[in-house]
Design an enzyme around this catalytic site. Structure first.
Site, short mmCIF file in Angstrom:
data_model
loop_
_atom_site.label_atom_id
_atom_site.label_comp_id
_atom_site.label_asym_id
_atom_site.label_seq_id
_atom_site.Cartn_x
_atom_site.Cartn_y
_atom_site.Cartn_z
N GLN A 117 0.83 -1.20 0.00
CA GLN A 117 0.00 0.00 0.00
C GLN A 117 0.87 1.25 0.00
O GLN A 117 0.59 2.23 -0.69
CB GLN A 117 -0.93 -0.02 1.23
CG GLN A 117 -2.01 1.05 1.20
CD GLN A 117 -2.98 0.90 0.03
OE1 GLN A 117 -3.26 -0.22 -0.42
NE2 GLN A 117 -3.49 1.99 -0.47
N VAL A 146 -5.56 6.76 -3.98
CA VAL A 146 -4.91 5.69 -3.22
C VAL A 146 -5.05 6.01 -1.73
O VAL A 146 -4.82 7.15 -1.33
CB VAL A 146 -3.40 5.60 -3.58
CG1 VAL A 146 -2.72 4.49 -2.80
CG2 VAL A 146 -3.20 5.40 -5.08
N SER A 152 -6.63 1.47 3.80
CA SER A 152 -7.11 0.87 2.55
C SER A 152 -7.91 -0.39 2.83
O SER A 152 -7.47 -1.26 3.58
CB SER A 152 -5.93 0.51 1.65
OG SER A 152 -6.40 -0.27 0.55
N ASP A 161 -10.38 -5.24 -6.77
CA ASP A 161 -10.50 -4.43 -7.98
C ASP A 161 -10.70 -5.41 -9.12
O ASP A 161 -9.85 -6.27 -9.38
CB ASP A 161 -9.23 -3.62 -8.24
CG ASP A 161 -9.04 -2.51 -7.21
OD1 ASP A 161 -10.03 -2.15 -6.54
OD2 ASP A 161 -7.91 -2.01 -7.09
N GLU A 204 -14.99 4.66 -8.45
CA GLU A 204 -14.15 3.54 -8.89
C GLU A 204 -15.05 2.38 -9.30
O GLU A 204 -15.45 1.58 -8.45
CB GLU A 204 -13.19 3.09 -7.77
CG GLU A 204 -12.12 4.10 -7.44
CD GLU A 204 -11.06 3.57 -6.49
OE1 GLU A 204 -11.15 2.40 -6.06
OE2 GLU A 204 -10.13 4.34 -6.18
ZN LIG Z 1 -9.53 -0.94 -5.02
#
Ligand SMILES: [Zn+2]
Length: 234
Positions: A117, A146, A152, A161, A204
């Protein structure tokens, strides 16, 4: 008369010296603020994500950090990515059903370590620096894309993703299928286009988060984002 000139001269020196000290102090503070370690320190008073609604409703975002005792048991996918073993059966079923309908997805990113990350964040910051942004601007731009280390969802193992395989399907096909169907398998579109003010993350269409079928159906039907859904439960 001569003394007066000397005094004036000394006064001038003092002003120059003070200015120099001021400039150095400002530079030092700016440098410190831009350091990742210092930024982590600034996060010291943010809250830790709560698991009171169950492991699959943990809310990790810009505000809530992954708890230190969060444990993840991983299942590795055929392309080398990994996910939390508890979400694997539903993810596999979803992918099987997609392929049966001639939509071909891949998990572009699943579980991430803190190290990974940090690398992603550093790369994103570098890309904005290369575009001419100052370091602090680059950092805030990067944060839209990010998450910081510890903030995250990918570090939980519950987020994926999902992109197209790039051969048999396009991204648009995959995103459209997911938008209509992922909830049936317990996954939600985590960063919807109309919720960026709340999620503090840009839209996203590839980022899906496992919350379980029951919550996913409610979130899908209500049009709420995860922050709002959990807020209502509290
Ligand atoms: Zn993602």
């Amino acid at each position: 008369m001569r003394q007066k000139t000397r005094k004036k001269h000394r006064k001038g020196k003092r002003i120059v010296l003070s200015l120099l000290v001021l400039i150095l102090t400002i530079s030092a503070v700016r440098f410190a603020v831009n350091q990742t370690a210092f930024q982590d320190f600034l996060h010291f008073n943010t809250d830790v994500a709560s698991m009171e609604h169950g492991w699959n409703l943990i809310l990790v975002n810009w505000e809530y950090k992954i708890p230190k005792d969060w444990k993840v048991e991983l299942t590795e996918l055929s392309n080398g990515q990994s996910v939390d073993s508890r979400i694997y059966p539903d993810l596999q079923q979803m992918f099987d059903d997609m392929r049966a309908q001639e939509v071909y997805p891949v998990v572009a990113s699943g579980y991430r370590t803190a190290k990974k990350q940090r690398e992603l964040m550093d790369d994103k910051v570098d890309s904005f620096l290369a575009q001419g942004y100052s370091r602090s601007e680059a950092k805030s731009e990067a944060k839209k894309w990010v998450a910081d280390v510890g903030y995250s969802e990918h570090q939980t193992g519950l987020a994926v993703d999902i992109n197209a395989d790039g051969v048999n399907s396009s991204g648009q096909q995959v995103y459209a299928w997911l938008a209509d169907n992922a909830w049936k398998y317990g996954f939600i579109l985590r960063y919807p286009e109309d919720k960026t003010e709340i999620t503090k993350t840009d839209y996203e269409p590839w980022h899906y988060r496992y919350v379980g079928a029951e919550s996913a159906a409610k979130i899908y039907e209500s049009g709420l984002c995860l922050e709002e859904y959990i807020g209502m439960m509290n």
